[in-house]
Design a protein around this motif. Structure first.
Motif, PDB file in Angstrom:
ATOM      1  N   SER A 140       0.855  -1.184   0.000  1.00 36.88           N
ATOM      2  CA  SER A 140       0.000   0.000   0.000  1.00 36.88           C
ATOM      3  C   SER A 140       0.892   1.235   0.000  1.00 36.88           C
ATOM      4  O   SER A 140       2.083   1.155   0.311  1.00 36.88           O
ATOM      5  CB  SER A 140      -0.891   0.009   1.247  1.00 36.88           C
ATOM      6  OG  SER A 140      -0.087   0.141   2.404  1.00 36.88           O
ATOM      7  N   VAL A 141       0.307   2.351  -0.334  1.00 37.01           N
ATOM      8  CA  VAL A 141       1.051   3.607  -0.272  1.00 37.01           C
ATOM      9  C   VAL A 141       1.537   3.829   1.158  1.00 37.01           C
ATOM     10  O   VAL A 141       2.666   4.262   1.389  1.00 37.01           O
ATOM     11  CB  VAL A 141       0.184   4.787  -0.757  1.00 37.01           C
ATOM     12  CG1 VAL A 141       0.902   6.107  -0.559  1.00 37.01           C
ATOM     13  CG2 VAL A 141      -0.189   4.603  -2.223  1.00 37.01           C
ATOM     14  N   ARG A 142       0.700   3.469   2.121  1.00 39.64           N
ATOM     15  CA  ARG A 142       1.063   3.624   3.542  1.00 39.64           C
ATOM     16  C   ARG A 142       2.318   2.804   3.869  1.00 39.64           C
ATOM     17  O   ARG A 142       3.230   3.294   4.536  1.00 39.64           O
ATOM     18  CB  ARG A 142      -0.104   3.193   4.422  1.00 39.64           C
ATOM     19  CG  ARG A 142       0.244   2.949   5.885  1.00 39.64           C
ATOM     20  CD  ARG A 142       0.404   4.171   6.713  1.00 39.64           C
ATOM     21  NE  ARG A 142      -0.900   4.746   6.939  1.00 39.64           N
ATOM     22  CZ  ARG A 142      -1.084   5.966   7.404  1.00 39.64           C
ATOM     23  NH1 ARG A 142      -0.060   6.726   7.681  1.00 39.64           N
ATOM     24  NH2 ARG A 142      -2.284   6.439   7.591  1.00 39.64           N
ATOM     25  N   GLU A 143       2.378   1.551   3.396  1.00 41.58           N
ATOM     26  CA  GLU A 143       3.557   0.717   3.651  1.00 41.58           C
ATOM     27  C   GLU A 143       4.801   1.345   3.021  1.00 41.58           C
ATOM     28  O   GLU A 143       5.870   1.359   3.636  1.00 41.58           O
ATOM     29  CB  GLU A 143       3.357  -0.702   3.112  1.00 41.58           C
ATOM     30  CG  GLU A 143       2.432  -1.552   3.960  1.00 41.58           C
ATOM     31  CD  GLU A 143       2.172  -2.921   3.359  1.00 41.58           C
ATOM     32  OE1 GLU A 143       2.196  -3.909   4.116  1.00 41.58           O
ATOM     33  OE2 GLU A 143       1.913  -3.004   2.132  1.00 41.58           O
ATOM     34  N   LEU A 144       4.657   1.865   1.805  1.00 34.21           N
ATOM     35  CA  LEU A 144       5.792   2.509   1.144  1.00 34.21           C
ATOM     36  C   LEU A 144       6.234   3.738   1.928  1.00 34.21           C
ATOM     37  O   LEU A 144       7.427   3.936   2.170  1.00 34.21           O
ATOM     38  CB  LEU A 144       5.441   2.888  -0.292  1.00 34.21           C
ATOM     39  CG  LEU A 144       6.546   3.586  -1.088  1.00 34.21           C
ATOM     40  CD1 LEU A 144       7.811   2.741  -1.145  1.00 34.21           C
ATOM     41  CD2 LEU A 144       6.066   3.911  -2.495  1.00 34.21           C
ATOM     42  N   GLU A 145       5.288   4.545   2.349  1.00 33.25           N
ATOM     43  CA  GLU A 145       5.616   5.728   3.149  1.00 33.25           C
ATOM     44  C   GLU A 145       6.329   5.332   4.433  1.00 33.25           C
ATOM     45  O   GLU A 145       7.307   5.974   4.827  1.00 33.25           O
ATOM     46  CB  GLU A 145       4.347   6.520   3.484  1.00 33.25           C
ATOM     47  CG  GLU A 145       3.748   7.233   2.304  1.00 33.25           C
ATOM     48  CD  GLU A 145       2.379   7.838   2.604  1.00 33.25           C
ATOM     49  OE1 GLU A 145       1.747   7.450   3.610  1.00 33.25           O
ATOM     50  OE2 GLU A 145       1.952   8.696   1.825  1.00 33.25           O
ATOM     51  N   ASP A 146       5.846   4.281   5.101  1.00 33.17           N
ATOM     52  CA  ASP A 146       6.457   3.831   6.350  1.00 33.17           C
ATOM     53  C   ASP A 146       7.906   3.403   6.141  1.00 33.17           C
ATOM     54  O   ASP A 146       8.781   3.722   6.952  1.00 33.17           O
ATOM     55  CB  ASP A 146       5.655   2.681   6.968  1.00 33.17           C
ATOM     56  CG  ASP A 146       4.311   3.133   7.522  1.00 33.17           C
ATOM     57  OD1 ASP A 146       4.092   4.358   7.653  1.00 33.17           O
ATOM     58  OD2 ASP A 146       3.467   2.249   7.808  1.00 33.17           O
ATOM     59  N   VAL A 147       8.169   2.664   5.056  1.00 34.53           N
ATOM     60  CA  VAL A 147       9.532   2.210   4.783  1.00 34.53           C
ATOM     61  C   VAL A 147      10.435   3.394   4.455  1.00 34.53           C
ATOM     62  O   VAL A 147      11.578   3.455   4.915  1.00 34.53           O
ATOM     63  CB  VAL A 147       9.547   1.164   3.639  1.00 34.53           C
ATOM     64  CG1 VAL A 147      10.950   0.939   3.106  1.00 34.53           C
ATOM     65  CG2 VAL A 147       8.965  -0.146   4.131  1.00 34.53           C
ATOM     66  N   ILE A 148       9.913   4.326   3.691  1.00 32.29           N
ATOM     67  CA  ILE A 148      10.716   5.498   3.344  1.00 32.29           C
ATOM     68  C   ILE A 148      11.064   6.294   4.596  1.00 32.29           C
ATOM     69  O   ILE A 148      12.196   6.760   4.756  1.00 32.29           O
ATOM     70  CB  ILE A 148       9.997   6.368   2.296  1.00 32.29           C
ATOM     71  CG1 ILE A 148       9.997   5.620   0.951  1.00 32.29           C
ATOM     72  CG2 ILE A 148      10.646   7.739   2.173  1.00 32.29           C
ATOM     73  CD1 ILE A 148       9.103   6.234  -0.099  1.00 32.29           C
TER      74      ILE A 148
END
Length: 99
Positions: free
Chosen positions: A24-32
Motif C-alpha cells: 500500500s502507499v502507507r507501507e511505502l511511506e512507512d519504509v521510506i
C-alpha cells in the motif's frame, strides 16, 4: 534491467510489511520514513524520486483498493526509470485505467 528488477522485487518484500503479497502507499511511506536511505537509494539508482515513487504507487492502484502487486510495482518503476517527471506519470494514467 534484470538488476533493477531484482532490486525492486527485494525492495517490494521489505515494503510489504504484512506479507500480504501487495503493498500500500502507507507501507511505502512507512519504509521510506524508517529507512529513507535504503528505499531512496533503490529509486535514486533508477533516477526516480521518492515523491514520484509515491505518486506511482497511487497511480498503479487501478482497482482503488489501495494495494498494488509486485508485478505492478516493478513494471511501473521500470517504465519510469530515468528522469521521470510528472508528465511521465500523467502519460501512464490512461494505461492504468485500461485494467
Amino acid at each position: 534491467k534484470d538488476r533493477f528488477t531484482r532490486q525492486l522485487k527485494d525492495l517490494f518484500v521489505v515494503i510489504d510489511a504484512d506479507n500480504s503479497g501487495t503493498i500500500s502507499v502507507r507501507e511505502l511511506e512507512d519504509v521510506i520514513k524508517a529507512d529513507s536511505e535504503g528505499a531512496a537509494a533503490v529509486f535514486a539508482a533508477m533516477d526516480i524520486s521518492v515523491e514520484t515513487a509515491l505518486q506511482l504507487c497511487t497511480l498503479l492502484d487501478t482497482d482503488h483498493d489501495r494495494n498494488i502487486s509486485v508485478d505492478e510495482f516493478v513494471e511501473g518503476c521500470l517504465k519510469l526509470k530515468g528522469t521521470a517527471t510528472s508528465t511521465d506519470i500523467h502519460l501512464l494514467m490512461p494505461e492504468s485505467h485500461k485494467n
